[in-house]
Design a protein around this motif. Sequence first.
Motif, short mmCIF file in Angstrom:
data_model
loop_
_atom_site.label_atom_id
_atom_site.label_comp_id
_atom_site.label_asym_id
_atom_site.label_seq_id
_atom_site.Cartn_x
_atom_site.Cartn_y
_atom_site.Cartn_z
N ALA A 353 0.84 -1.19 0.00
CA ALA A 353 0.00 0.00 0.00
C ALA A 353 0.88 1.24 0.00
N LYS A 354 0.38 2.30 -0.61
CA LYS A 354 1.07 3.59 -0.62
C LYS A 354 0.06 4.69 -0.33
N ASP A 355 0.39 5.52 0.67
CA ASP A 355 -0.49 6.63 1.07
C ASP A 355 -1.91 6.16 1.36
N GLY A 356 -1.99 5.00 2.00
CA GLY A 356 -3.29 4.48 2.41
C GLY A 356 -4.08 3.76 1.34
N THR A 357 -3.50 3.64 0.15
CA THR A 357 -4.21 2.99 -0.96
C THR A 357 -3.50 1.68 -1.32
N ASP A 358 -4.28 0.61 -1.43
CA ASP A 358 -3.71 -0.68 -1.82
C ASP A 358 -3.19 -0.61 -3.25
N ILE A 359 -2.02 -1.20 -3.48
CA ILE A 359 -1.44 -1.26 -4.82
C ILE A 359 -0.95 -2.68 -5.08
N THR A 360 -0.53 -2.93 -6.29
CA THR A 360 -0.04 -4.26 -6.65
C THR A 360 1.44 -4.20 -7.03
N MET A 361 2.08 -5.36 -7.02
CA MET A 361 3.45 -5.54 -7.49
C MET A 361 3.45 -6.75 -8.44
N ARG A 362 4.32 -6.71 -9.44
CA ARG A 362 4.45 -7.85 -10.34
C ARG A 362 5.73 -8.65 -10.08
N ASP A 363 6.68 -8.06 -9.32
CA ASP A 363 7.93 -8.77 -9.03
C ASP A 363 8.58 -8.16 -7.80
N VAL A 364 9.39 -8.95 -7.11
CA VAL A 364 10.21 -8.47 -6.00
C VAL A 364 11.61 -9.05 -6.15
N THR A 365 12.61 -8.37 -5.60
CA THR A 365 13.97 -8.88 -5.62
C THR A 365 14.75 -8.32 -4.45
N ASN A 366 15.91 -8.88 -4.19
CA ASN A 366 16.74 -8.43 -3.06
C ASN A 366 17.37 -7.08 -3.35
N ASP A 367 17.76 -6.38 -2.29
CA ASP A 367 18.37 -5.06 -2.42
C ASP A 367 19.67 -5.09 -3.22
N SER A 368 20.39 -6.21 -3.15
CA SER A 368 21.65 -6.34 -3.86
C SER A 368 21.93 -7.81 -4.09
N LYS A 369 23.00 -8.11 -4.82
CA LYS A 369 23.32 -9.50 -5.18
C LYS A 369 23.49 -10.41 -3.96
N GLY A 370 24.09 -9.89 -2.90
CA GLY A 370 24.35 -10.73 -1.73
C GLY A 370 23.45 -10.45 -0.55
#
Length: 639
Positions: A353-370
């Motif tokens: 959610a952003k600013d109280g509104t539900d949103i969607t994501m299509r992918d997630v990944t780690n902050d960095s390689k390790g």
Amino acid sequence: MGAAESRRRDLEISDSESDEEQQQQHSESDEDYEEVKDHQSPIKTPPKTPSSVDQIEAKLKALKLKYQSKNQSVKNPVKLYIFSAANTANSKWVVVDKLTSYSFVKTTSNGGDEDDEDEEDEDGDGDLYWFLKIGSKVRSTVDQQLQLKPTMDQLRVDFMSNGVYAMKFFSIEDYKAFIEQYEKCLFENTYGFECNDENKAKVYGKDFVAWANPEAADDSMWEDAEDSFSNSPAFKTPVRGNHDLREEFEEAAKGGSIKSLALGALDNSFLVSDSGIQVVKNFSHGIHGKGVYVNFDDAIKGHVESTPRKALLMKAETNMLLMSPMTSGKPHTSGIHQFDIETGKVVTEWKFAKDGTDITMRDVTNDSKGAQMDPSGSTFLGLDDNRLCRWDMRDRHGIVQNLADANTPVLNWTQGHQFSRGTNFQCFATTGDGSIVVGSLDGKIRLYSVSSMRQAKTAFPGLGSPITHVDVTYDGKWILGTTDTYLILICTLFTDKDGKSKTGFAGRMGNRIAAPRLLKLNPLDSHRAGMFNKFRGAQFSWVTEDGKQERHLVATVGKFSVIWNFQQVKDGSHECYRNQVGLKSCYCYKIVPKDDSIVDSRFMHEKFAVSDSPEAPLVVATPMKVSSFSISSSRLSYA
């Protein structure tokens, strides 16, 4: 006979006809063209030895006069072959037509030819596309689906069109004329503009002259990168040496078919299936079962599509984030499950959610390689069609949220940007320092620095095909994009105005951008890969330490895992690139075939590479089992 030798043999074209045809057309079967061979093929046909030189000269003169006469009466003459009985012991190249002609025809999408009254479009409207016609046998749209592979020194072009075909030209002039016209038609079909310098500048931009005119491109950046590769401390064995793949372990799936693979850099890796997670142990020769299987509870099974599409390891690989799509067939989701591997329980279901509104994501990944090895990590990156952001499982004050007091905890949007225009983001990956590369539906690849997600430092133009997966080396110098029909390898290095070497993540590259290289399968291998013969999930081998270099690239195509030698791809003098027109394309690879469609192929972390191996083991997962292959220092040929 080995698989590599068999592949080389199948790439040969013989001009001799079947016995029946020889009996019916004996005079024509004596035509002795130079045998067409794949440039990797070591097999040679023993030459015939006439009784005298006079006989040779007379025969050559007769053939020359005969075919000059025939060819002069046919516009764009070629000899057409088809590969018959593929995937069987009797597979071979068969002559379809000894003398036919090709043409490029501009036609509407429903098949009406612009210049052919017999096939005129009834409505007179609809988009026009270039089609390749060869006699009465072939009619195909000129696009990347043809997977056309030209070989100048053999005057030969291979391609796919409801089967695998090859054309042989009768002169170098005919061959060059075809390639020139094909490139023009491909450009127009891809971008909707006539192929000329002005329109190339519109498509690629003034800074990407090397992409528009690869033959005149400066490849010095590729050469500089080769030098840095050979000086890497991780360089254990000669990269140009031959190595052999050997299967070490095979592990059967438990609890249903394998849907995704989560490799760990520490003790364990994980196979995500329909009903749970299978834990396997990491060894120097691959992954092997521990006999541990954790079932998903009802928190995950309640989703429309209960099997997680993506599994992301975090917190020193003790936790896993699981994404389950909201709607079957679409990647978007409104939240993720946090799974504690040690307790075997879903800790919570987080909501985006952003600013109280539900949103969607299509992918997630780690902050960095390790980042997955960091025990204190609480943040990760998210991507949606028009969003790029960083999520934090702590609250806005950096305090771990009390999950017991929250019905559905909301992730904290800590950094990012929501783009107003259609960026059509598809996939992303991170470097060792956390810089971000994003691939898009229009083929563009954007580079974002660690400090800003609002504006890309560098945006590489698309080549007409959507980027379905993207990866980047630990040092950020190389990007590997996946499309359905080819991989694109991009060098991000450039020299700034002060003479310093930088990557496109750190600064604007201006017009000092090297041309990319393409990695492709030859049409025959692409056909053999199976019905769903699209490239998926191309990755570099896995490095998480400064000063070390990735050595291989791996991608999945149907029933094949395909491996490229990274150094060989970067070597501009490699014979694979000889006499090529346009962007350099590499066809030198190693295939690992399986009996079933492959779910994923990845190299283990480089720390699992043993002293006598140039690479960590390769893990190949099919729906019902996972196999591990080690690369020994013997004879792995990239052909």
